[in-house]
Structure formats: structure tokens, C-alpha cells
Design an enzyme around this catalytic site. Structure first.
Site, mmCIF file in Angstrom:
data_model
loop_
_atom_site.group_PDB
_atom_site.id
_atom_site.type_symbol
_atom_site.label_atom_id
_atom_site.label_comp_id
_atom_site.label_asym_id
_atom_site.label_seq_id
_atom_site.Cartn_x
_atom_site.Cartn_y
_atom_site.Cartn_z
ATOM 1 N N ASP A 31 82.047 76.099 38.480
ATOM 2 C CA ASP A 31 82.325 75.401 37.228
ATOM 3 C C ASP A 31 83.748 75.785 36.790
ATOM 4 O O ASP A 31 84.082 76.975 36.764
ATOM 5 C CB ASP A 31 81.306 75.882 36.186
ATOM 6 N N GLU A 83 102.472 96.781 46.090
ATOM 7 C CA GLU A 83 101.317 97.157 46.902
ATOM 8 C C GLU A 83 101.134 96.132 48.006
ATOM 9 O O GLU A 83 100.061 95.988 48.554
ATOM 10 C CB GLU A 83 100.060 97.370 46.071
ATOM 11 N N CYS A 120 98.721 98.820 40.899
ATOM 12 C CA CYS A 120 99.536 98.034 39.954
ATOM 13 C C CYS A 120 100.342 98.900 39.004
ATOM 14 O O CYS A 120 101.287 98.418 38.376
ATOM 15 C CB CYS A 120 98.639 97.118 39.132
ATOM 16 N N THR A 163 91.805 85.295 41.319
ATOM 17 C CA THR A 163 92.808 85.941 40.452
ATOM 18 C C THR A 163 94.143 86.142 41.163
ATOM 19 O O THR A 163 94.989 86.886 40.681
ATOM 20 C CB THR A 163 92.287 87.320 39.981
ATOM 21 N N HIS A 244 98.243 95.641 31.314
ATOM 22 C CA HIS A 244 98.097 95.138 32.681
ATOM 23 C C HIS A 244 97.076 93.993 32.661
ATOM 24 O O HIS A 244 95.975 94.152 32.128
ATOM 25 C CB HIS A 244 97.631 96.255 33.616
ATOM 26 N N LYS A 253 88.533 91.982 27.212
ATOM 27 C CA LYS A 253 87.544 93.072 27.120
ATOM 28 C C LYS A 253 88.203 94.348 26.606
ATOM 29 O O LYS A 253 87.668 95.054 25.746
ATOM 30 C CB LYS A 253 86.936 93.370 28.501
HETATM 31 N N1 CAA Z 1 82.083 79.099 31.513
HETATM 32 C C1 CAA Z 1 82.548 80.175 30.835
HETATM 33 N N2 CAA Z 1 82.574 81.433 31.360
HETATM 34 C C2 CAA Z 1 82.118 81.591 32.616
HETATM 35 C C3 CAA Z 1 81.613 80.522 33.381
HETATM 36 C C4 CAA Z 1 81.606 79.223 32.774
HETATM 37 N N3 CAA Z 1 81.155 78.157 33.427
HETATM 38 N N4 CAA Z 1 81.222 80.997 34.580
HETATM 39 C C5 CAA Z 1 81.482 82.335 34.584
HETATM 40 N N5 CAA Z 1 82.031 82.685 33.386
HETATM 41 C C6 CAA Z 1 82.489 84.001 32.953
HETATM 42 C C7 CAA Z 1 81.522 85.111 33.309
HETATM 43 O O1 CAA Z 1 80.526 85.264 32.324
HETATM 44 C C8 CAA Z 1 82.473 86.296 33.389
HETATM 45 O O2 CAA Z 1 82.800 86.722 32.076
HETATM 46 P P1 CAA Z 1 82.330 88.175 31.552
HETATM 47 O O3 CAA Z 1 82.880 89.166 32.522
HETATM 48 O O4 CAA Z 1 82.941 88.275 30.216
HETATM 49 O O5 CAA Z 1 80.847 88.119 31.584
HETATM 50 C C9 CAA Z 1 83.738 85.693 33.966
HETATM 51 O O6 CAA Z 1 83.643 84.282 33.726
HETATM 52 C C10 CAA Z 1 83.911 85.908 35.471
HETATM 53 O O7 CAA Z 1 82.746 85.416 36.094
HETATM 54 P P2 CAA Z 1 81.975 86.314 37.158
HETATM 55 O O8 CAA Z 1 81.796 87.701 36.623
HETATM 56 O O9 CAA Z 1 80.774 85.594 37.596
HETATM 57 O O10 CAA Z 1 83.068 86.321 38.306
HETATM 58 P P3 CAA Z 1 83.011 87.017 39.704
HETATM 59 O O11 CAA Z 1 81.850 87.938 39.818
HETATM 60 O O12 CAA Z 1 83.156 85.982 40.738
HETATM 61 O O13 CAA Z 1 84.343 87.891 39.732
HETATM 62 C C11 CAA Z 1 85.780 89.690 39.188
HETATM 63 C C12 CAA Z 1 84.960 88.535 38.632
HETATM 64 C C13 CAA Z 1 84.813 90.794 39.632
HETATM 65 C C14 CAA Z 1 86.707 90.218 38.098
HETATM 66 C C15 CAA Z 1 86.612 89.191 40.399
HETATM 67 O O14 CAA Z 1 87.523 88.206 39.991
HETATM 68 C C16 CAA Z 1 87.361 90.281 41.120
HETATM 69 O O15 CAA Z 1 86.829 91.005 41.946
HETATM 70 N N6 CAA Z 1 88.687 90.406 40.826
HETATM 71 C C17 CAA Z 1 89.563 91.372 41.500
HETATM 72 C C18 CAA Z 1 89.453 92.742 40.881
HETATM 73 C C19 CAA Z 1 90.050 92.807 39.507
HETATM 74 O O16 CAA Z 1 90.941 92.057 39.142
HETATM 75 N N7 CAA Z 1 89.572 93.754 38.700
HETATM 76 C C20 CAA Z 1 90.121 93.981 37.387
HETATM 77 C C21 CAA Z 1 90.224 95.459 37.061
HETATM 78 S S1 CAA Z 1 91.069 96.308 38.376
HETATM 79 C C22 CAA Z 1 92.725 95.984 38.088
HETATM 80 O O17 CAA Z 1 93.104 95.587 37.012
HETATM 81 C C23 CAA Z 1 93.696 96.211 39.190
HETATM 82 C C24 CAA Z 1 94.134 94.914 39.766
HETATM 83 O O18 CAA Z 1 95.125 94.342 39.317
HETATM 84 C C25 CAA Z 1 93.352 94.338 40.859
#
Ligand code: CAA
Length: 448
Positions: A31, A83, A120, A163, A244, A253
Site C-alpha cells: 500500500d 559506509e 551513519c 529506505t 539522523h 518516533k
Molecule cells: N498506511 C499508513 N502506515 C502504514 C501503512 C499504511 N498502509 N502500512 C504500514 N504502515 C506503517 C507501519 O505501521 C509502520 O509504522 P510504525 O513503525 O509507526 O508502526 C511503518 O509504516 C513501516 O511499516 P512496517 O513496520 O510494516 O515496515 P517494514 O517492517 O517493512 O520495515 C523497517 C520497516 C524495519 C524500518 C525497514 O524499513 C528497515 O529495516 N529499514 C532499515 C533499517 C533502518 O533504517 N533502521 C532505522 C534505525 S537504524 C539507523 O538509523 C541507521 C541507518 O541509517 C540504517
């Protein structure tokens, strides 16, 4: 004490754009709201086939030097944070210096060059190194060039793929800076964590959900450490909070937890008590779990209040505008957030001189750093000189199939690399990747 900080900044985005809700989401069967509302992202930037971390970094640095009228002898230090490095020995800064030496008469033979690694956060660590070098009086009146450059790719179908991003930020660090002065005080939150890592591999192994929790925990520690050397932070103390931004939803958050922390025991908590009650205190609960649950409920209610929403709209939201359009630039991400906030303030005609920013950096593995910055009187001129919107608007719009090819082109695994993919844009007055040398080094040239 002479002030030291960021005198000027330039960015260089990858020249390709992938629309997340329109192009990526349907192909993944997602979605679009997951991207726009959940993660807070509209698009990712990717490098064209002739771009990489060196070209993006060198092009940003060149633009910066030209704008500030600098020659190589004005620079005593080139630190690259990344990185996405492709060499375990020769630092990216040498490649970038080599590029710049193609277009200047002078050279960087007397500049100290290095490469910083800590996910990062190394962009901010390089900024700190430059600050310390100048403060220590070792700079001989010269400036430091700090370049944060990354191609943030994940393996195909990894949740992190949503992302991705690519771009570079070049920062000029000097005495008496025009943009922001850095605080001497810093706060750290650091621990041995296994949330996101690349053990001898290009694409990260990520525990995504855990990485979000680690970000929040380490950032909280860094804020508390910062407060222990400055003062308890009040929400009104800082006009902008560039953090960041792996994706804007992450900062949403963090902002909620930060506001809860900053408003505790203040007139804000008092004024909101009738509406949402007071903040839960640990001593009032029998277990940690019960306390955490109550704190989470309070935070949800807090984020619904007008008080929180107007603070967020003024202090945090403006820092996310560019990130929404480009995705994660890893080491450059917090520096994009600062720029985004200042750019929004400039467009709003805000008078920021003398105002303070609270800057929160984070690197997986994991470490957070918090410091303050004071906006300097030359900030408007510096921001006005940038062409961020032009760069973003000029990007080539990828189809999903083209995106798949681009991902392959930048995959270091030779079997995956789509070496016959044509470039999507034409280089103009910029450094480009120009093939491989006899020892496996990457080669670059300047295209007029
Ligand atoms: N409408 C509105 N919101 C929706 C939606 C919809 N149709 N579908 C999903 N969402 C929301 C979810 O509820 C969720 O929000 P919350 O966390 O507030 O509940 C958000 O969208 C993301 O959805 P999911 O959790 O289902 O997404 P996912 O499991 O596929 O992945 C993630 C999310 C784990 C962050 C993933 O993108 C990921 O692994 N990213 C890389 C790691 C990362 O960036 N981590 C951040 C901290 S680490 C860091 O900062 C270092 C760095 O740079 C990597």
C-alpha cells in the site's frame, strides 16, 4: 574563545529518482500509505551509472570550493565519512583529492586525508575531528573539508530497500564560521549492538525492528549525557532539532520520546495535566513492563495534543523535507536534516541568527551523539546560494525495470552488475567514473 563550526555546505544528490508510492509500492505489492504515511518517504535518489561515492563527494566539494573561492592550499584536511567504501586500504578522500587536483592548479599534498567508519554517525565524527584539529591550533589557518558520501543500497526485497538513497554532503569547517558554531559540549550514548552491520559484504544485514529500538535507546542516553554537561533541556531551548533520518518516520518516533523527556517537570506537563494526565513515574509502578506500557500510552496521548503538534511542526518537521525526497544518505543524513531545517527557515524569512539547534546523530552498531549549534549571522547568504531544489527537480524518473538495472549496476558483485546499462542522464561540468585501472582502482575524469 574563537568560534569553530560549519562555514558552508553543499550537497550532491544521485541524479536518478525512484518514486516510492507510485512506482516502488505497486511493484512490491505494498500500500503506498506505508511509504508516504508510515515511513514518511516520497522518493529515493540513486546514482546514475557514471556516479558513485567519489563523484558525488568530489562534485559537492568542488561546488563548495568554487563558491567560497578556495584553492587546494586553503584546505589542510580532507576527511571522508562513508559506509559504502570499495577499498579496505586506500581511503576515498585520496580519490576525491585526485579528482579535485584535475581542476585546480594546486594540490593537496600537505593536507591530512582520512576515512572515518562508524555507520551513519561517522559524518558527525569527522566534523568533530575537524573541530578538534582547529581548536587544537594545528590547522595553520587552513580549513577542513568534511565529506559524507554514501550509496545506501539494501539487498533486493530486504525491508530496508524502501529506505534507500544516495548522495553526498560537503561541509567546510573553519574558525569564525558563517553558518553554525558547534558547541564544545557533547553527549554520547554508545554500546556494542548487533542491529545493522556489513561483515565483509556490500549490503547490510539488518534487524530492522531492533535497529529502531537501538536508535531510540542510544539517543536517549546521548541526550541524558548532554544534559549532564549542559543543562536540562526545555522544548523551547532549540529552534530546530535535526536528527539522523534513516526515514522520517524514525525521527517522528524519536521526537515524541524527546518531547516527553524535555517537558517532564515543566510548565508544559503541568498545563497538559487536565487533558492527558501527568507523565508516569517509574516509582509508581511495580514492574518495568507496567511502567513502559503507561509511558507508551502517555506518549500516544501527548502526540495528539496541540502543544506537541505545534512544537513538532516548528522544530522537527522542517528538518525532514529533503529526506522525504531522497531517502537515507547514511553518513550525510543528519547534515541533510540540518540543511533542510535552515532552508525552510530561510524560505519562511525567520530570523535565526543566535538561535540554537539540537543536533542528534546516530550510527548503528551503535552510537548516538548530541551536540548544540548556534546559527551565525552569515547563514542566510549561505543557504540562499544553494541549488537543492534544482538538483532534486532535475533527477531522471526511473521506471521499476530501470530501477532494477540501476541496483544491479551498483552491486559490487560482478555477476550481478548490469555493465551494459546505458546512462540515463548526460554529465555536464562534473567528475564521472571512467572505468578501472591496472591495479583494480577506480578511475575518474572531469567532463566539461
Ligand atoms: N498506511 C499508513 N502506515 C502504514 C501503512 C499504511 N498502509 N502500512 C504500514 N504502515 C506503517 C507501519 O505501521 C509502520 O509504522 P510504525 O513503525 O509507526 O508502526 C511503518 O509504516 C513501516 O511499516 P512496517 O513496520 O510494516 O515496515 P517494514 O517492517 O517493512 O520495515 C523497517 C520497516 C524495519 C524500518 C525497514 O524499513 C528497515 O529495516 N529499514 C532499515 C533499517 C533502518 O533504517 N533502521 C532505522 C534505525 S537504524 C539507523 O538509523 C541507521 C541507518 O541509517 C540504517
Amino acid at each position: 574563545m574563537t568560534s569553530v563550526g560549519i562555514d558552508a555546505v553543499e550537497i550532491r544528490t544521485g541524479k536518478l529518482r525512484l518514486d516510492l508510492p507510485e512506482t516502488f509500492a505497486p511493484a512490491q505489492g505494498d500500500d503506498p500509505g506505508k511509504y508516504t504515511k508510515g515511513l514518511g518517504l516520497t522518493a529515493s535518489s540513486f546514482p546514475d551509472v557514471y556516479e558513485d561515492i567519489v563523484t558525488m563527494g568530489a562534485n559537492a566539494a568542488h561546488e563548495l570550493m568554487e563558491r567560497k573561492g578556495l584553492e587546494p592550499e586553503d584546505i589542510g584536511r580532507i576527511d571522508v565519512a562513508t559506509e559504502s567504501a570499495f577499498d579496505n586500504s586506500k581511503p576515498v578522500s585520496t580519490y576525491i583529492a585526485g579528482c579535485l587536483e584535475q581542476v585546480y592548479d594546486g594540490d593537496f599534498h600537505h593536507a591530512n586525508k582520512g576515512e572515518r567508519k562508524f555507520a551513519c554517525i561517522s559524518g558527525t565524527q569527522s566534523l568533530d575531528d575537524a573541530y578538534n584539529w582547529i581548536r587544537a591550533g594545528r590547522n595553520r589557518g587552513r580549513a577542513a573539508l568534511v565529506i559524507a558520501t554514501d550509496t545506501a543500497l539494501y539487498a533486493r526485497d530486504d525491508p530496508g530497500e524502501a529506505t534507500q538513497g544516495a548522495g553526498a554532503v560537503a561541509l567546510l569547517v573553519t574558525e569564525d564560521p558563517d553558518l553554525v558554531e558547534l558547541s564544545t559540549e557533547q553527549g554520547y550514548g554508545s554500546a556494542d549492538e548487533t542491529d545493522f552491520l556489513k561483515p565483509q559484504q556490500q549490503f547490510p544485514s539488518v534487524d530492522g525492528k531492533r535497529s529502531v529500538q537501538v536508535y531510540l535507546a542510544r539517543m536517549r542516553e546521548a541526550i541524558e549525557d548532554f544534559e549532564s554537561v549542559t543543562e536540562t533541556i526545555h522544548p523551547d531551548d532549540y529552534v530546530l532539532g535535526p536528527f539522523h533520518t534513516p526515514f522520517p518516520g524514525m525521527v517522528r518516533k524519536a521526537a515524541a520520546l524527546a518531547f516527553r523527556h524535555f517537558s517532564r517537570d515543566t510548565e508544559i506537563e503541568e498545563a497538559l495535566a487536565d487533558e492527558i494526565g501527568r507523565q508516569p513515574r517509574r516509582e509508581a509502578f511495580d514492574s518495568e513492563e507496567a511502567f513502559r506500557e503507561a509511558a507508551a500510552d502517555y506518549t500516544d496521548d501527548l502526540t495528539d495534543t496541540d502543544t506537541y503538534q505545534s512544537w513538532y511542526a516548528e522544530t522537527v518537521e522542517p528538518t525532514l523535507t529533503i529526506s522525504r525526497e531522497v531517502g537515507n544518505w547514511y553518513t550525510g543524513s543528519v547534515h541533510v536534516a540540518r540543511l533542510s531545517g535552515l532552508k525552510a527557515a530561510y524560505e519562511d524569512d525567520a530570523d535565526l541568527t543566535g538561535e540554537r539547534l539540537l543536533v542528534g546523530s546516530y550510527g548503528s552498531g551503535a552510537q548516538a551523539e548530541v551536540h548544540a549549534e548556534t546559527v551565525q549571522s552569515g547563514w542566510e547568504e549561505e543557504i540562499e546560494a544553494l541549488d537543492v531544489d534544482e538538483q532534486l527537480d532535475a533527477r531522471y524518473e526511473l521506471t521499476f525495470e530501470e530501477y532494477e538495472d540501476v541496483h544491479d549496476v551498483h552491486n559490487h558483485d560482478e555477476d550481478a552488475g548490469a555493465s551494459d546499462t546505458d546512462q540515463f542522464t548526460s554529465p555536464e561540468a562534473e567528475f564521472v567514473f571512467d572505468g578501472w585501472g591496472r591495479m583494480g582502482e577506480r578511475k575518474y575524469t572531469y567532463v566539461e
